[in-house]
Design a protein around this motif. Structure first.
Motif, PDB file in Angstrom:
ATOM      1  N   LYS A 105       0.823  -1.216   0.000  1.00 41.46           N
ATOM      2  CA  LYS A 105       0.000   0.000   0.000  1.00 41.46           C
ATOM      3  C   LYS A 105       0.852   1.259   0.000  1.00 41.46           C
ATOM      4  O   LYS A 105       0.428   2.297  -0.514  1.00 41.46           O
ATOM      5  CB  LYS A 105      -0.941  -0.022   1.202  1.00 41.46           C
ATOM      6  CG  LYS A 105      -2.059  -1.054   1.048  1.00 41.46           C
ATOM      7  CD  LYS A 105      -2.928  -1.158   2.298  1.00 41.46           C
ATOM      8  CE  LYS A 105      -4.028  -2.204   2.093  1.00 41.46           C
ATOM      9  NZ  LYS A 105      -4.846  -2.412   3.305  1.00 41.46           N
ATOM     10  N   VAL A 110       1.771   1.690  -3.776  1.00 40.80           N
ATOM     11  CA  VAL A 110       0.679   2.122  -4.660  1.00 40.80           C
ATOM     12  C   VAL A 110      -0.007   3.400  -4.168  1.00 40.80           C
ATOM     13  O   VAL A 110      -1.034   3.813  -4.706  1.00 40.80           O
ATOM     14  CB  VAL A 110      -0.354   0.998  -4.857  1.00 40.80           C
ATOM     15  CG1 VAL A 110       0.315  -0.240  -5.437  1.00 40.80           C
ATOM     16  CG2 VAL A 110      -1.080   0.655  -3.563  1.00 40.80           C
ATOM     17  N   LYS A 157       1.771   6.138 -10.492  1.00 44.05           N
ATOM     18  CA  LYS A 157       0.521   5.367 -10.426  1.00 44.05           C
ATOM     19  C   LYS A 157       0.141   4.807 -11.790  1.00 44.05           C
ATOM     20  O   LYS A 157      -0.418   3.708 -11.895  1.00 44.05           O
ATOM     21  CB  LYS A 157      -0.611   6.251  -9.898  1.00 44.05           C
ATOM     22  CG  LYS A 157      -0.619   6.451  -8.395  1.00 44.05           C
ATOM     23  CD  LYS A 157      -1.836   7.276  -7.986  1.00 44.05           C
ATOM     24  CE  LYS A 157      -1.921   7.467  -6.490  1.00 44.05           C
ATOM     25  NZ  LYS A 157      -3.135   8.234  -6.106  1.00 44.05           N
ATOM     26  N   ILE A 168       1.425   1.358 -12.634  1.00 44.88           N
ATOM     27  CA  ILE A 168       1.097   0.270 -11.715  1.00 44.88           C
ATOM     28  C   ILE A 168      -0.327  -0.218 -11.907  1.00 44.88           C
ATOM     29  O   ILE A 168      -1.259   0.575 -12.015  1.00 44.88           O
ATOM     30  CB  ILE A 168       1.286   0.729 -10.256  1.00 44.88           C
ATOM     31  CG1 ILE A 168       2.755   1.056  -9.978  1.00 44.88           C
ATOM     32  CG2 ILE A 168       0.791  -0.337  -9.281  1.00 44.88           C
ATOM     33  CD1 ILE A 168       3.013   1.658  -8.605  1.00 44.88           C
ATOM     34  N   TYR A 225      -2.933  -2.621  -9.724  1.00 44.22           N
ATOM     35  CA  TYR A 225      -2.983  -3.026  -8.319  1.00 44.22           C
ATOM     36  C   TYR A 225      -4.257  -3.797  -8.016  1.00 44.22           C
ATOM     37  O   TYR A 225      -5.349  -3.379  -8.392  1.00 44.22           O
ATOM     38  CB  TYR A 225      -2.897  -1.774  -7.440  1.00 44.22           C
ATOM     39  CG  TYR A 225      -3.175  -1.963  -5.971  1.00 44.22           C
ATOM     40  CD1 TYR A 225      -2.503  -2.935  -5.226  1.00 44.22           C
ATOM     41  CD2 TYR A 225      -4.081  -1.143  -5.310  1.00 44.22           C
ATOM     42  CE1 TYR A 225      -2.739  -3.085  -3.869  1.00 44.22           C
ATOM     43  CE2 TYR A 225      -4.325  -1.279  -3.951  1.00 44.22           C
ATOM     44  CZ  TYR A 225      -3.654  -2.262  -3.237  1.00 44.22           C
ATOM     45  OH  TYR A 225      -3.897  -2.403  -1.893  1.00 44.22           O
TER      46      TYR A 225
END
Length: 243
Positions: free
Chosen positions: A45, A48, A73, A76, A78
């Motif tokens: 966490k 991200v 971001k 990525i 997630y």
């Protein structure tokens, strides 16, 4: 390349993560291993941007996460360990939302959704609300969302939970393919056999601290004639009281 440099996260007097130092290379699958509360999800966490570390620095491809949060971001995809925020949407509405966030064209979104639906066998449920799905079906919806834009970095928190054997196998194949193309996969798991099958390296965490970083083969060579389960429990499990 992803770098955690002395990353810590505190909640009052509780340190969920303590001076984490890891470099994750392009083309690598890294498995985060540890008991509940070991710090795996906290590390994920932090990467991200769901939470901000109390101390330390995270860098992605040489860029500071603190100063380049939006740009990073976009690199990525997630999957959270409890991705329940969008349950009232249909699967397709959720994917439309994700496609918009990544700036995918309608044509690219439709092509990618079609590919992933075939892999995860979810074609018949795309217009139903996610809240009506089983846990395994929900996991497929959120996996498709994470992989939709095919970002460079896949960050998957307990991604196999609830998946049927075929879907779990297919996901592992996708992870291998993505890393084989020079990209990065980070995932957490409690299942040591899965880590052994697909990880280039593992990071074992205990009470917020990194206690091992390396290959499973090297770990087994350090502890000959012991099962992987026994090695892990001796390192990360509770110590039995002498009787």
């Amino acid at each position: 390349m992803i770098e955690f440099k002395n990353v810590s996260k505190s909640y009052g007097s509780i340190k969920a993560l303590k001076n984490l130092n890891i470099t994750i290379n392009n083309g690598e699958i890294l498995g985060l291993i540890g008991h509940n509360g070991a710090g795996k999800s906290t590390a994920i966490k932090s990467l991200v941007s769901v939470i901000k570390p109390t101390e330390g620095e995270i860098r992605v491809d040489g860029l500071s996460l603190k100063e380049n949060r939006v740009a990073i971001k976009k690199k990525i995809g997630y999957v959270s360990d409890s991705p329940d925020l969008f349950l009232r949407l249909s699967a397709m509405d959720y994917w439309d939302f994700i496609a918009g966030a990544y700036g995918l064209s309608d044509a690219d979104k439709e092509k990618r959704v079609k590919e992933l639906l075939k892999i995860f066998d979810l074609e018949d449920a795309v217009f139903q609300p996610i809240e009506s799905f089983s846990h395994g079906m929900r996991q497929k919806v959120f996996l498709i969302g994470a992989l939709l834009a095919n970002p460079d970095i896949w960050v998957l928190d307990e991604p196999m939970t609830g998946l049927d054997p075929q879907a779990a196998f297919d996901l592992k194949e996708l992870m291998r393919k993505h890393a084989g193309e020079g990209h990065t996969v980070i995932f957490s798991t409690h299942v040591l056999e899965v880590a052994e099958q697909i990880c280039d390296r593992i990071a074992i965490l205990k009470k917020g601290e990194l206690i091992y970083l390396g290959t499973i083969q090297a770990l087994k060579e350090m502890h000959p004639e012991q099962s992987l389960e026994r090695i892990y429990l001796d390192m990360a499990g509770r110590k039995e009281e002498n009787r």
